[in-house]
Design a protein around this motif. Structure first.
Motif, mmCIF file in Angstrom:
data_model
loop_
_atom_site.group_PDB
_atom_site.id
_atom_site.type_symbol
_atom_site.label_atom_id
_atom_site.label_comp_id
_atom_site.label_asym_id
_atom_site.label_seq_id
_atom_site.Cartn_x
_atom_site.Cartn_y
_atom_site.Cartn_z
ATOM 1 N N ALA A 141 0.851 -1.200 0.000
ATOM 2 C CA ALA A 141 0.000 0.000 0.000
ATOM 3 C C ALA A 141 0.888 1.252 0.000
ATOM 4 N N LYS A 142 1.991 1.211 0.744
ATOM 5 C CA LYS A 142 2.938 2.329 0.754
ATOM 6 C C LYS A 142 3.574 2.512 -0.623
ATOM 7 N N ALA A 144 2.225 1.659 -3.450
ATOM 8 C CA ALA A 144 1.159 2.166 -4.322
ATOM 9 C C ALA A 144 0.976 3.666 -4.153
ATOM 10 N N GLN A 145 1.006 4.135 -2.922
ATOM 11 C CA GLN A 145 0.841 5.567 -2.665
ATOM 12 C C GLN A 145 2.032 6.365 -3.183
ATOM 13 N N PHE A 152 -5.421 -0.137 -6.174
ATOM 14 C CA PHE A 152 -4.710 -1.089 -5.333
ATOM 15 C C PHE A 152 -5.660 -2.225 -4.991
ATOM 16 N N TYR A 180 -2.927 4.555 1.696
ATOM 17 C CA TYR A 180 -3.143 4.681 0.245
ATOM 18 C C TYR A 180 -4.440 5.444 -0.017
#
Length: 338
Positions: A141-142, A144-145, A152, A180
């Motif tokens: 998730a990190k 993706a952000q 995601f 995210y």
């Protein structure tokens, strides 16, 4: 033989799409398979030429067996494309070619056993699995952000895990949203999505669309489309109920006899190659769904980086590359891209 199949597919497409439909932009995606090494621009060009505007990037974690609670990921023993470093390199290159990304971290069970059957035997093991899975998903998730990923996916085909631990998944989504800020989905198996309990917390209802639609050795367009009707009605009703668009997080068929009978089959038996079956089934799916306003689009399974070295007339696997199905997909993707 290949020329005759292409002519047949083109004729069927022209006859079945004679009616004018309003053009809509869709998620025209490929499931981009990780490789051992970094990729270059020449590996992205075939995706661009397909008319795709999205790619699913799929870092894997690994568990030893279906009852093992500890997940291993981002290790030196994995292929480059399955690691955080590799994922970032792939995303950056795709973005440079105006290809958006769905980041879709997935579990791989030793010997390729079905992830939907993952199930712990003790409460302590469930807790270990939850903690380990959270570490995995929140790490990506990190990514993706930081990489400005558009979608995601929080999991793929984990029905037992979800059935047994629904409150954990609700909490996981809350934690993901703290990190995210883009769109979220989950990739439910085709026979799982109607009992997945958290769609209202996500942006898309994600389905791996391996629905059985045609039991014939060599399907027809009309037969395959008829086989879709019950499934399609249920999918549409579900979308209306939850007021969410449907996203086919995976779709596709093998180029093999009886490809529409059990499309999820991944065994390596050497059956008769049937390129026409793959093309027809792919066309039927695209014709049934790509014009619907409650349908967001999908990601074809699967696409390899070395385009010229995969697929082709002797391949009975899922990839449409260098087969008539590739041209079917290209026609639709370019039609539904603004």
């Amino acid at each position: 033989m290949i020329f005759r199949i292409l002519c047949f597919v083109s004729l069927c497409f022209m006859l079945s799409c004679s009616a004018t439909v309003e053009r809509q932009e869709k998620i025209n995606g490929v499931s981009y398979v990780a490789s051992r090494d970094s990729i270059g621009q020449h590996h992205i060009e075939p995706v661009v030429n397909l008319g795709a505007n999205y790619a699913a990037i799929m870092p894997f974690d690994f568990v030893k067996d279906l009852a093992h609670p500890e997940i291993s990921f981002n290790t030196g023993r994995q292929w480059f494309g399955e690691t955080e470093e590799g994922v970032k390199q792939y995303i950056n290159l795709l973005h440079n070619s105006d290809i958006q990304v769905m980041l879709k971290p997935q579990i791989w069970v030793w010997r390729g056993e079905f992830t939907g059957f993952i199930k712990m035997t003790h409460e302590a093991d469930w807790k270990l699995l939850e903690n380990s899975y959270s570490d995995f998903i929140l790490a990506y998730a990190k990514v993706a952000q930081e990489a400005n990923v558009d979608i995601f996916c929080i999991g793929t085909e984990l029905e037992n895990f979800i059935d047994e631990r629904p409150s954990y998944w609700k909490e996981l989504i809350i934690e993901v949203k703290k990190i995210y800020k883009g769109k979220l989905t989950y990739a439910a198996n085709w026979n799982e999505y109607e009992r997945t309990p958290f769609w209202d917390d996500l942006d898309f209802i994600g389905i791996d669309a391996y629905f059985p639609v045609d039991a014939k050795q060599s399907p027809t367009i009309s037969g395959a489309k008829k086989g879709w009707q019950v499934h399609k009605a249920a999918i549409k009703n579900y979308a209306m109920k939850h007021k969410k668009q449907i996203l086919f997080t995976e779709f596709g068929y093998r180029s093999i006899d009886f490809a529409g009978r059990a499309p999820w089959t991944v065994d390596r038996v050497e059956k008769q190659v049937n390129l026409e079956a793959q093309a027809i089934l792919t066309q039927a799916l695209l014709e049934e769904f790509w014009h619907e306003n409650w349908f967001a689009g999908g990601f074809v399974w699967k696409w390899f980086h070395k385009h010229n070295a995969v697929g082709g007339k002797d391949d009975n696997r899922f990839t449409p590359q260098n087969k008539p199905a590739e041209e079917v997909i290209r026609t639709f993707y370019k039609k539904y891209s603004l």
